[in-house]
Every structure is written in C-alpha cells, then in structure tokens.
Scaffold this motif. Sequence first.
Motif, mmCIF file in Angstrom:
data_model
loop_
_atom_site.group_PDB
_atom_site.id
_atom_site.type_symbol
_atom_site.label_atom_id
_atom_site.label_comp_id
_atom_site.label_asym_id
_atom_site.label_seq_id
_atom_site.Cartn_x
_atom_site.Cartn_y
_atom_site.Cartn_z
ATOM 1 N N THR A 120 35.631 40.247 50.189
ATOM 2 C CA THR A 120 34.994 41.530 50.189
ATOM 3 C C THR A 120 34.753 41.712 51.045
ATOM 4 O O THR A 120 34.174 41.126 52.099
ATOM 5 N N ASN B 285 37.821 51.353 45.403
ATOM 6 C CA ASN B 285 38.420 50.714 45.734
ATOM 7 C C ASN B 285 39.514 52.145 45.489
ATOM 8 O O ASN B 285 39.736 52.281 43.929
ATOM 9 N N LYS C 105 33.908 38.292 44.628
ATOM 10 C CA LYS C 105 34.148 39.884 44.005
ATOM 11 C C LYS C 105 33.378 40.927 44.462
ATOM 12 O O LYS C 105 33.454 41.823 44.709
ATOM 13 N N GLU D 37 41.223 44.621 43.172
ATOM 14 C CA GLU D 37 39.956 43.950 42.853
ATOM 15 C C GLU D 37 38.798 44.222 44.517
ATOM 16 O O GLU D 37 38.052 43.651 43.735
ATOM 17 N N ARG D 38 39.471 44.324 45.108
ATOM 18 C CA ARG D 38 38.512 43.979 46.346
ATOM 19 C C ARG D 38 38.551 45.422 47.225
ATOM 20 O O ARG D 38 38.974 46.279 47.146
ATOM 21 N N THR E 71 39.019 51.671 40.811
ATOM 22 C CA THR E 71 38.509 50.699 41.434
ATOM 23 C C THR E 71 36.545 50.353 41.583
ATOM 24 O O THR E 71 36.884 51.060 42.538
ATOM 25 N N ILE F 210 33.895 49.083 42.565
ATOM 26 C CA ILE F 210 33.092 48.171 42.287
ATOM 27 C C ILE F 210 31.658 47.758 42.826
ATOM 28 O O ILE F 210 31.444 46.974 42.009
#
Length: 349
Positions: free
Chosen positions: A40, A328, A64, A333-334, A297, A299
């Motif tokens: 991350t 993101n 994450k 996912e990061r 995404t 996060i």
Amino acid sequence: MRRMPLFFFLLVVFKIFSQDRNFADHLKYVGVAVEEPDYTIWGTSPVIDDQGKVHLFVARWPEKNVNPAWRKSSEIAHYVSDSPEGPFVFSDVAIKGTGTDTWDKYGAHNPEIKKVGNQYALLYIGNSDYHQPPHPSNQSIGMALADSPYGPWKKVGRNGKILDANDASKWNYRSKNGVANPAFLVKDGKFFLYFKTRAGDNLKYGLATADKLQGPYTILDSPVTSNKGTLEDGAVFYYKEHVYLLTTDNHGQNTGIVGGGTLWKSKDGLTFKLEDATIAYDRLPVYYKDFDERKVTKIYGPDPKLERPKVLMIDGHPAYLYGPSGWNIFGGERTVSHVLKIDLPENED
C-alpha cells in the motif's frame, strides 16, 4: 478576546470560498508515479540530484488496509527515475521502524526529503506504540542525513529525534496528536520545520526553527496557520519571495472543497492568514478525466482526495505535484501515488 465584526467575517468567508484557483487550475494529470502489487503506497516526497535524476521517498507497507497498518508497519522506500513523470523504479528502503525500545519503534512515515547544501535531509515520523492510546500522542519527528539519495542514512544526534510535543513551556505540550506531517524549508540561513499538531479542538500547523540543520529546533510561541477545522499534509516551498504552505482542507472549511488543498502565502513564513490563502488543488476526479466511480476501489477515506501531496521544485519553480489517494481510481486493490504537472504561468503566483 474581541470578535471579528460580522461584516468583515463575511468578507473573509466570501474571499476564501470564491478564491483564486490559479494553482489548482494549472494542475494536469500525468499518471501513476508509484504502484506496487504487494504494498500500500502513501506519502511521496520528491528531490532532484546533481545528475538530474528524480528520487521519490515513499511511505509503504505490506498490509492492504491503511489504518492501523500505516502506524504499525510503514517504512520509507526510495524510487528513482530519469524523468519527473516516471517511470519510477524501486531502489532501496531508506528508513524503517527499529523494532526495539526507541521513539521510532514503529511506523516510519510522512517522508520529507530536501537537499541542503551537499547533503540530503530525510525527515520522517515514528511512534513507540501503535496502539490507541497512546498513539497518536506519541508521534515525533526525526531526521537522517546522507551524502547521496542512495544513502547510507545516518540519524542525527543520539537517536534521530529532532521534535516532539514534550516541552511543558510550549502551546502544544502533550498534544493528543504529538507532532507529525513535517514540511521543511531553508530560508535566510535558518531551518524551518513546519509540523501538524493539535491546538484546542483543531489540527493546526506550528513551526520550529533552528540555526543548524541538525538542531536544536525550538517551537514558536503560537500556531502559524489561522485555519478553521482540521488541516494536515503540509508541504512548503519558496517562490517569488514568498513562503507557500500547502495543506489538505479535510472538511472544506477553508476552501469550500472537502479534501481540497489550501495554499497559504506568507512573506516571512511565520504567519499564514486565511484571507491570503487560495485553493491549491481540487479532488482527484477534477484532473483524472476518465474517473468512473463504478470502477473505483474505495480503500480508505470518504472522498477521492489526494493525500499528503508534495511539490517538486525545478529551477526555483513549482513543477510537479506527487500524492497518493485512498481511492484506487483504476479499480486495483492497492493505493497508488499519482503525479500531476504544474503548468503555472510565469506571471502568476
């Protein structure tokens, strides 16, 4: 304490919420600066070396999630490119938590890199216990020096720490947020260390100064920003005989943009008045034209805002802005760090 007359208060509010957007409107999205499949990515601080290579010092961690991972596992990694626009390639890890009984046992974070003479100064924060409490009151600022951006890095003084909130004579004594978000500037032969801390109910910026790079640093007697609500994520630069302090306006009380940026302007760097501030940057979708919230995404955080952006100066001019986002925008996912070009006309400030 005298209250500001309502008429003048409304004038100030009108000025701030209809501010000049010269800086914000001259940002152009370039692309991703740093992206790692196993990390991350967070704060991204740039510097140019004598050969023209651009170096980014980046906070990153393997988990994450953002919180609590940042305060537990963050390390400061070093990336290099031949161009301010990348691509940036991983080089090495510059600073990480000691894992032992020190002030910076955990969470090397908030990187701030500056070239000072023939040396590179890397400022960062750390903490002795990432659990809450005592975190964030145990956040302190450290400094390490090297003759090259590739290191080796040597912590200054006894253990690297140059600033904390433990001076009983200062206004931020035992601040619930300690000191964090360092922003560093050399001006008129003095060393200016701006930092986020708590003053009453608000997070404000303070200033500590020193006559020598390694300190000691002395905190001035009051905050330097007259902000409303919460601000953080400071970056500072000197341009056209003024000191500019760039901060995130978390709740939009200073700019009218939730998660936007405030650009504070000061002649001496000691006092930044809200009536002199302008808008530094908007939220990420303003610049990334293909933004589609259905593909994003989310996060961390409620908004697609830039986090802890930093400015790269080239030939005395603000040239590029680097910063991650908790969202993101590509659907990965990061988190990733972005780079935006600053096309500021010469006749504007």
